[in-house]
Structures are given as structure tokens and as C-alpha cells.
Design a protein around this motif. Structure first.
Motif, short mmCIF file in Angstrom:
data_model
loop_
_atom_site.label_atom_id
_atom_site.label_comp_id
_atom_site.label_asym_id
_atom_site.label_seq_id
_atom_site.Cartn_x
_atom_site.Cartn_y
_atom_site.Cartn_z
N GLU A 190 111.74 -9.63 -111.64
CA GLU A 190 110.37 -10.73 -111.47
C GLU A 190 110.95 -12.06 -111.86
OE1 GLU A 190 107.78 -6.60 -112.70
OE2 GLU A 190 107.37 -8.71 -113.77
N GLU A 191 111.71 -12.19 -112.71
CA GLU A 191 112.22 -13.49 -113.23
C GLU A 191 113.15 -14.09 -111.80
OE1 GLU A 191 111.51 -14.67 -116.18
OE2 GLU A 191 112.57 -16.63 -115.57
N ILE A 192 113.75 -13.47 -111.42
CA ILE A 192 114.34 -13.88 -109.94
C ILE A 192 113.46 -14.26 -108.86
CG2 ILE A 192 116.01 -13.51 -107.92
CD1 ILE A 192 117.52 -11.64 -109.93
N ILE A 193 112.40 -13.75 -108.53
CA ILE A 193 111.19 -13.92 -107.69
C ILE A 193 110.65 -15.15 -108.21
CG2 ILE A 193 108.97 -13.26 -106.98
CD1 ILE A 193 110.00 -10.33 -106.98
N LEU A 194 110.34 -15.26 -109.55
CA LEU A 194 109.80 -16.61 -109.96
C LEU A 194 110.62 -17.89 -109.74
CD1 LEU A 194 108.00 -15.35 -113.24
CD2 LEU A 194 106.97 -15.89 -111.26
N ILE A 195 111.79 -17.69 -109.92
CA ILE A 195 112.64 -18.64 -109.74
C ILE A 195 112.79 -19.10 -107.98
CG2 ILE A 195 115.25 -19.62 -109.59
CD1 ILE A 195 115.60 -17.84 -112.42
N MET A 196 112.65 -18.12 -107.54
CA MET A 196 112.82 -18.45 -105.94
C MET A 196 111.35 -19.11 -105.50
SD MET A 196 114.04 -17.83 -102.86
CE MET A 196 115.11 -16.59 -102.23
N SER A 197 110.31 -18.97 -105.99
CA SER A 197 109.13 -19.53 -105.96
C SER A 197 109.13 -20.99 -106.27
CB SER A 197 108.15 -18.89 -106.80
OG SER A 197 106.86 -19.79 -106.90
N GLN A 198 109.80 -21.07 -107.65
CA GLN A 198 110.35 -22.70 -108.11
C GLN A 198 110.98 -23.49 -106.94
OE1 GLN A 198 108.53 -23.95 -110.81
NE2 GLN A 198 109.44 -25.93 -109.82
#
Ligand code: ADP
Ligand code: MG
Length: 231
Positions: A190-198
Motif C-alpha cells: 500500500e505504501e508503494i501504491i501511495l508513492i506511485m499516486s504521489q
């Protein structure tokens, strides 16, 4: 800032894509978990890098003009000793030059090999003219191609959205683990997904991006390939 600099340099050179070996800096700038990776320009450098990283290693063709490395036989996994690294470095680079005579070949990436049993997932985004960046999550390999088992959400994603997007695919139970298998590290995912969103918000020049695959088990996740398409 560093990520933006890398993107601008590619724009200035009119390169349509940023491939894995060029995007390493961007991944690090965002604090994404990546396998240890070294660019080797010769077979001797590749062996030295493999010793530093520790066997087994992966070798990947490093060329700004080759974005689908496997299409030219440009990825070899599970190389166990110096002999295998030497021969595979020569074979990979020779084959790439033969199949893509116009490509500039920088050498090969020498990369830490993920442990057996990791699962492959894909995290990406694509811009929609009307709605903006659309985040995508799915299982890698045959699942994304044949099953089309993908979930989508518009960026920016909240933590709750990241929680949901990984649970909305049909094959979610494969990530949760079957027959006593441990669940993958969902927090890391989920952390990687949030970074991708950023990244989608920070880098408007990037039209499309894909981490394919992210390799994950119950302990850790790592972004083992990345491709960014500029517009
Ligand atoms: P391509 O440009 O062909 O997409 P990848 O870097 O994605 O090349 O590598 C192809 C495949 O090799 C991946 O989908 C994955 O199955 C495997 N692979 C790549 N990197 C690693 C790694 N560090 N550890 C283990 N397997 C890997
Ligand atoms: Mg890939």
C-alpha cells in the motif's frame, strides 16, 4: 526535485521513455524499496558487482532504446557464479546488438535476485484527458494478461483507497495466502501504491508509468522493474 530533474533531462533529449536503468535514481529519490542494482559496462564489472551484491543475481540489458527487455532475451535470472555472469553478460549484450542494431547499449544491470516464492504484482498509472491520473493495481504475469484482473482508482489516493485497491482484485486471496501460506506484506504494498499516486501528481510530464513487477512476500516488497512514458 531529483525525480523532476531526471524527467526533464529525458524530455530535453526527446527520449519517449525512461527505462529501468535510467529510473533507478527516481525510485531512490522517492524512497521506494528496490533490489540492489549496479550498472556494469563490461563483463568484468558485472562479476565485481555480483560479488558485491551477493549471488544469485539477475542480469538485465541496459539500453535507453530497449524498454521490453525480455523481448530481446535481455533478462537472465538466478545466475549463481562468476562464470554464469561472464557468459550471460556477453550473450545478452551480443543478442541485443544483433536484434536492435540501432540501440545504444550501456551494458547490463546486475541486480539482487528476489527470494523464491515471491509474488508478482503490477502498479501503474495512466493519465485520462478528462479525469487525470488513474492508478492501476493487478497481479503480474498471466493474471494481468489473461484474466484482466485489475482494479483502478483516480489519483490522489488516500490510505483507505490504497487499502481498497489491493483488495478489489478477484485474486486477492492469492495475496492473502493459500493453504497456510503467510499473507504478503500489505502495508509495504500500500505504501508503494501511495508513492506511485504521489509521483503521478509530482511528474506531469510522465504520461504513463508502470512498476512491473513489484516482487512481494510476507516480509518485504521490491520494485524490480519500472517504465515511464513521457508525452
Ligand atoms: P522486462 O523489461 O522484460 O519487463 P523485467 O525487469 O520486468 O523485464 O524482468 C522480467 C521478469 O524477470 C520479471 O517479470 C520477473 O519475473 C523477473 N525478474 C526481474 N527482476 C527480478 C529480480 N530482481 N528478482 C527475481 N526475478 C526478477
Ligand atoms: Mg517488466
Amino acid at each position: 526535485e531529483l525525480a523532476l530533474k531526471v524527467v526533464r533531462e529525458h524530455e530535453a533529449r526527446r527520449e519517449p521513455e525512461i527505462v529501468e536503468f535510467q529510473a533507478q535514481e527516481v525510485l531512490r529519490a522517492y524512497g521506494l524499496p528496490t533490489p540492489k542494482t549496479v550498472l556494469a559496462r563490461s563483463s568484468e564489472e558485472a562479476v565485481a558487482a555480483a560479488v558485491e551484491i551477493g549471488y544469485p543475481v539477475v542480469l538485465k540489458i541496459a539500453s535507453p532504446n530497449i524498454s521490453h527487455k525480455s523481448d530481446v532475451g535481455g533478462v537472465k535470472v538466478n545466475l549463481r557464479d562468476a562464470g554464469e555472469v561472464l557468459t550471460n553478460f556477453r550473450e545478452i549484450t551480443a543478442r541485443a546488438m544483433r536484434m536492435r542494431p540501432d540501440a545504444y547499449i550501456a551494458g547490463c544491470l546486475v541486480q539482487e535476485m528476489a527470494p523464491p516464492g515471491v509474488k508478482e504484482v503490477i502498479i501503474g498509472f495512466k493519465r485520462d484527458e478528462q479525469f487525470g491520473p488513474m492508478l492501476m493495481f493487478g497481479l503480474g504475469g498471466i493474471y494481468v494478461e489473461i484474466m484482466k484482473d485489475i482494479s483502478f482508482k483516480l489519483a490522489p489516493l488516500s490510505r483507505q483507497n490504497a487499502f481498497e485497491i489491493v483488495r478489489e482484485i478477484k485474486s486477492y486471496m492469492l495475496l492473502k495466502g493459500l493453504r497456510g501460506e503467510k499473507p504478503v506484506n500489505f502495508a509495504a504494498l500500500e505504501e508503494i501504491i501511495l508513492i506511485m499516486s504521489q509521483m503521478a501528481l509530482d511528474l506531469p510530464q510522465v504520461w504513463e508509468a508502470e512498476f512491473n513487477p513489484v516482487l512481494i512476500n510476507h516480509e518485504r516488497a521490491m520494485v524490480a522493474d519500472v517504465r515511464m512514458t513521457l508525452h
